[in-house]
Design a protein around this motif. Structure first.
Motif, short mmCIF file in Angstrom:
data_model
loop_
_atom_site.label_atom_id
_atom_site.label_comp_id
_atom_site.label_asym_id
_atom_site.label_seq_id
_atom_site.Cartn_x
_atom_site.Cartn_y
_atom_site.Cartn_z
N UNK A 1 46.20 -38.10 23.59
CA UNK A 1 44.79 -38.02 23.97
C UNK A 1 44.56 -37.05 25.13
N UNK A 2 45.61 -36.87 25.97
CA UNK A 2 45.46 -35.92 27.08
C UNK A 2 45.12 -34.53 26.55
N UNK B 1 41.62 -32.12 27.24
CA UNK B 1 41.63 -30.73 27.69
C UNK B 1 41.05 -29.81 26.62
N UNK C 1 46.09 -24.84 31.42
CA UNK C 1 47.32 -25.20 32.13
C UNK C 1 47.54 -26.71 32.07
N UNK C 2 46.46 -27.47 31.96
CA UNK C 2 46.61 -28.92 31.79
C UNK C 2 47.33 -29.22 30.48
N UNK D 1 51.03 -28.27 30.84
CA UNK D 1 51.79 -29.26 31.61
C UNK D 1 52.06 -30.51 30.78
N UNK D 2 51.05 -30.91 30.01
CA UNK D 2 51.25 -32.09 29.18
C UNK D 2 52.34 -31.83 28.15
N UNK E 1 54.88 -29.86 28.50
CA UNK E 1 56.18 -29.96 29.18
C UNK E 1 56.60 -31.41 29.35
N UNK E 2 55.60 -32.26 29.68
CA UNK E 2 55.90 -33.68 29.86
C UNK E 2 56.41 -34.29 28.56
N UNK F 1 59.89 -33.13 27.81
CA UNK F 1 60.84 -33.83 28.66
C UNK F 1 61.16 -35.22 28.11
N UNK F 2 60.11 -35.90 27.66
CA UNK F 2 60.33 -37.23 27.09
C UNK F 2 61.18 -37.14 25.83
N UNK G 1 64.75 -36.97 26.52
CA UNK G 1 65.32 -38.29 26.82
C UNK G 1 65.83 -38.94 25.55
N UNK H 1 69.66 -36.05 26.30
CA UNK H 1 69.98 -34.92 27.16
C UNK H 1 69.64 -35.19 28.60
N UNK H 2 69.53 -34.10 29.37
CA UNK H 2 69.26 -34.26 30.79
C UNK H 2 67.76 -34.33 31.00
#
Lengths: 144, 117
Positions: free
Chosen positions: A6-7, A11, A124-125, A128-129, A131-132, A135-136, A139, A143-144
């Protein structure tokens, strides 16, 4: 609006709204010298009206969800048309005055810049989302 | 719940909180030109209180209420979103998310090492 991504929708609604504002501004600038439109008047400046989806619902928890921004309409600027003395103009009246559109170029330029900045921020929002989320996902891959 | 699983819950909750915060800040940024819009924020204190009370050990904390941010300068159209501040908040939050996620990854890899020997 809720759900996993939803993020992004929030945006994205911002992106769409700012793009429409940019288009309206471009239209205003393009018609800055249009002295005759379909209804006989000079071009009237248009502006976009925004409304927060949140305010409409009147609830403020994350449970109800955010829905970003909504364009409620495009309104005409009702300020008077400026009169310019130009007897040679085909649309001049008996006194040689021409009614010009009520578009002010400096206002439009400021509008354009703010729209473009807001667009960038919404973009950019989203980045960034993204990237988040990536990253998840890493996990999950262990990985790292 | 105590021990290792509780730490996972705590970090998971922190990640979730960062994701929700991202949504709130995104909403503020999307409405930077909406007349009358008031800046909102996630009440982190309320969240921490609930984590402390042990609620996070039972599972994930959902639905944190948002509150209005006080003391901001309002524009003529009634909007009080501080654009630069919100963009900075967004970045801060993303970094926070990264930190939680790295911590979680480190915990997982330690556990994997212990299991595989």
């Amino acid at each position: 609006m809720s759900g996993l991504f939803s993020a992004m929708d929030i945006s994205a609604s911002g992106l769409a709204a700012e793009r429409l504002r940019m288009e309206t501004t471009a239209n205003n600038i393009a018609n800055a010298n249009t002295t005759k439109t379909e209804n006989g008047d000079p071009y009237r400046r248009k502006s976009v009206v925004f409304s927060s989806e949140l305010q409409k619902e009147g609830r403020y928890t994350l449970a109800s969800g955010f829905a970003g921004v909504e364009v409620v309409g495009i309104e005409s600027d009702d300020t008077a048309f400026p009169m310019v003395h130009n007897p040679g103009h085909p649309h001049a009246d008996e006194d040689g005055m021409v009614r010009m559109p009520n578009v002010k170029i400096p206002t439009e330029m400021v509008d354009m810049i703010t729209a473009s900045r807001s667009y960038e921020a919404n973009l950019s929002s989203i980045t960034m989302f993204q990237e988040m989320v990536e990253q998840s996902l890493r996990l999950l891959q262990g990985g790292s | 719940m105590t021990g290792i699983p509780s730490q996972y819950y705590l970090l998971g909750n922190a990640l979730r909180n960062a994701e929700q915060n991202h949504r709130v800040v995104s909403q503020n940024i999307a409405n930077v030109n909406t007349p009358g819009y008031q800046t909102r924020e996630l009440s982190f204190e309320d969240y921490m209180k609930r984590v402390k009370s042990g609620e996070s050990n039972q599972g994930f904390i959902d639905e944190i209420p948002t509150t209005l941010v006080e003391g901001l300068v309002e524009r003529v159209d009634g909007n009080n979103v501080d654009f630069d501040q919100q963009v900075a908040n967004l970045k801060k939050n993303a970094l926070l998310f990264q930190s939680w996620s790295q911590l979680l990854a480190a915990k997982m890899s330690t556990m994997r090492k212990a299991m595989t020997g």
